[in-house]
Design an enzyme around this catalytic site. Structure first.
Site, mmCIF file in Angstrom:
data_model
loop_
_atom_site.group_PDB
_atom_site.id
_atom_site.type_symbol
_atom_site.label_atom_id
_atom_site.label_comp_id
_atom_site.label_asym_id
_atom_site.label_seq_id
_atom_site.Cartn_x
_atom_site.Cartn_y
_atom_site.Cartn_z
ATOM 1 N N HIS A 1 16.230 -10.997 -98.182
ATOM 2 C CA HIS A 1 15.256 -10.213 -98.565
ATOM 3 C C HIS A 1 14.433 -10.984 -99.890
ATOM 4 C CE1 HIS A 1 17.216 -7.255 -96.217
ATOM 5 N NE2 HIS A 1 15.981 -6.420 -96.008
ATOM 6 N N ASP B 1 19.080 -7.921 -100.589
ATOM 7 C CA ASP B 1 18.564 -7.180 -101.627
ATOM 8 C C ASP B 1 17.226 -6.617 -101.182
ATOM 9 O OD1 ASP B 1 17.496 -6.549 -104.160
ATOM 10 O OD2 ASP B 1 16.473 -8.516 -104.566
ATOM 11 N N ASP C 1 12.818 -10.696 -89.967
ATOM 12 C CA ASP C 1 13.704 -9.676 -90.421
ATOM 13 C C ASP C 1 14.954 -10.176 -91.007
ATOM 14 O OD1 ASP C 1 15.120 -7.210 -90.855
ATOM 15 O OD2 ASP C 1 15.722 -7.038 -88.888
ATOM 16 N N GLU D 1 11.555 -13.349 -95.735
ATOM 17 C CA GLU D 1 10.558 -12.540 -96.524
ATOM 18 C C GLU D 1 9.436 -12.081 -95.376
ATOM 19 O OE1 GLU D 1 10.272 -10.880 -99.290
ATOM 20 O OE2 GLU D 1 8.529 -10.000 -98.502
#
Ligand code: SAM
Length: 280
Positions: free
Chosen positions: A42, A164, A143, A118
């Site tokens: 993330h 994260d 994802d 992202e």
């Protein structure tokens, strides 16, 4: 629908704990010449202007990185991280803060490799622009949870996975555990660093119990709460769960955490914990 934007929160107290941990873990990997692989599930936008309207709207960085920049820290990790942020800021009119991918890119060597995920279209675009000239960096708008199954084990056999998520979706909590289980099945010796917020104490503890009962290898919990537990809706603290931590991490954070806690104090002194699996 993704509504979370990290630009509102960049450089806050939670980013500090997360990025200090990330800095420590990559520095540890850099002690050997062998290449490493970094997976950021993330990734966010990569670089944030703390003079932007979104950062100024919440002002969260003022109780985070701003405190560190205005201090003369004693702990070598605080000093090194402060220096890293300062190196991005050459003009007094600007204030930039690195996100996890940029921080990792500053620490990577020619032999290392990074993969960043992202989902948000705008943050994906920003991330790509901030890291466009970097060799051996792969950026995907897909994802991040699925990446553990798809991309592990890395051929390097040394690596760090940072997870994260924004936890704006309730299912993120279960997806974290499932994804880490998938990851560990494929890459048991990797280091996994998972960020979590402290919002409601009981829910946090219940999720961490599930995590530590999920059959995963040695686990270290680092948590820092500048604010007391509350039944309200805000974030009072945050933590990192680290699977396969370097042996020295807990010891080094025993001297770091009191200084960090004092630096980020809001009114009354905050609290922190450093717990190894078995005691969590
Ligand atoms: N790790 C970044 C840092 O430390 O600078 C901050 C990341 S931010 C907390 C979480 C990011 O995850 C957001 O930018 C959000 O758009 C993105 N995101 C949400 N769900 C995702 C998913 N399933 N896969 C990849 N990215 C996702």
């Amino acid at each position: 629908m993704l509504s979370y934007r990290h630009s509102f929160h960049a450089g806050n107290f939670a980013d500090l704990l997360k990025h200090l941990t990330l800095h420590y873990l990559l520095d540890y990997l850099n002690r050997k010449d062998k290449p490493w692989f970094y997976l950021d599930t993330h990734a966010g936008a990569g670089l944030y202007s703390l003079k932007s309207a979104s950062a100024e709207k919440t002002g969260e960085y003022q109780d985070g990185i701003q405190r560190l920049l205005g201090a003369e820290p004693k702990h070598p990790l605080l000093q090194a991280f402060r220096q890293q942020v300062l190196s991005l800021n050459t003009k007094p009119s600007e204030l930039y803060y690195p996100g996890s991918p940029l921080l990792a890119s500053l620490m990577m060597r020619p032999q290392d490799r990074m993969q960043l995920h992202e989902l948000h279209p705008q943050d994906h675009r920003l991330l790509s622009s901030h890291l466009q000239n970097k060799a051996r960096v792969r950026i995907q708008q897909s994802d991040g949870f699925a990446a553990l199954k798809a991309s592990l084990p890395p051929p390097e056999r040394r690596g760090l996975i940072l997870m994260d998520p924004p936890y704006e979706l309730k299912e993120d909590y279960q997806r974290v555990i499932q994804a880490v289980q998938e990851g560990v099945k494929r890459f048991a010796t990797g280091t996994y660093a998972i960020w979590y917020p402290v919002l409601q104490r009981q829910q946090t503890e219940s999720w961490i119990r599930q995590f530590s009962n999920a059959g995963l290898p040695s686990l270290l919990r680092l948590e820092h709460c500048p604010l007391p537990d509350s039944s309200g809706f805000g974030m009072t603290g945050s933590g990192m769960l680290i699977i396969n931590p370097p042996w020295s991490l807990a010891q080094d954070f025993k001297t770091l955490m009191p200084e960090l806690n004092q630096l980020l104090q809001q009114g009354k002194p905050g609290t922190f914990c450093i717990e190894q699996s078995g005691n969590i």
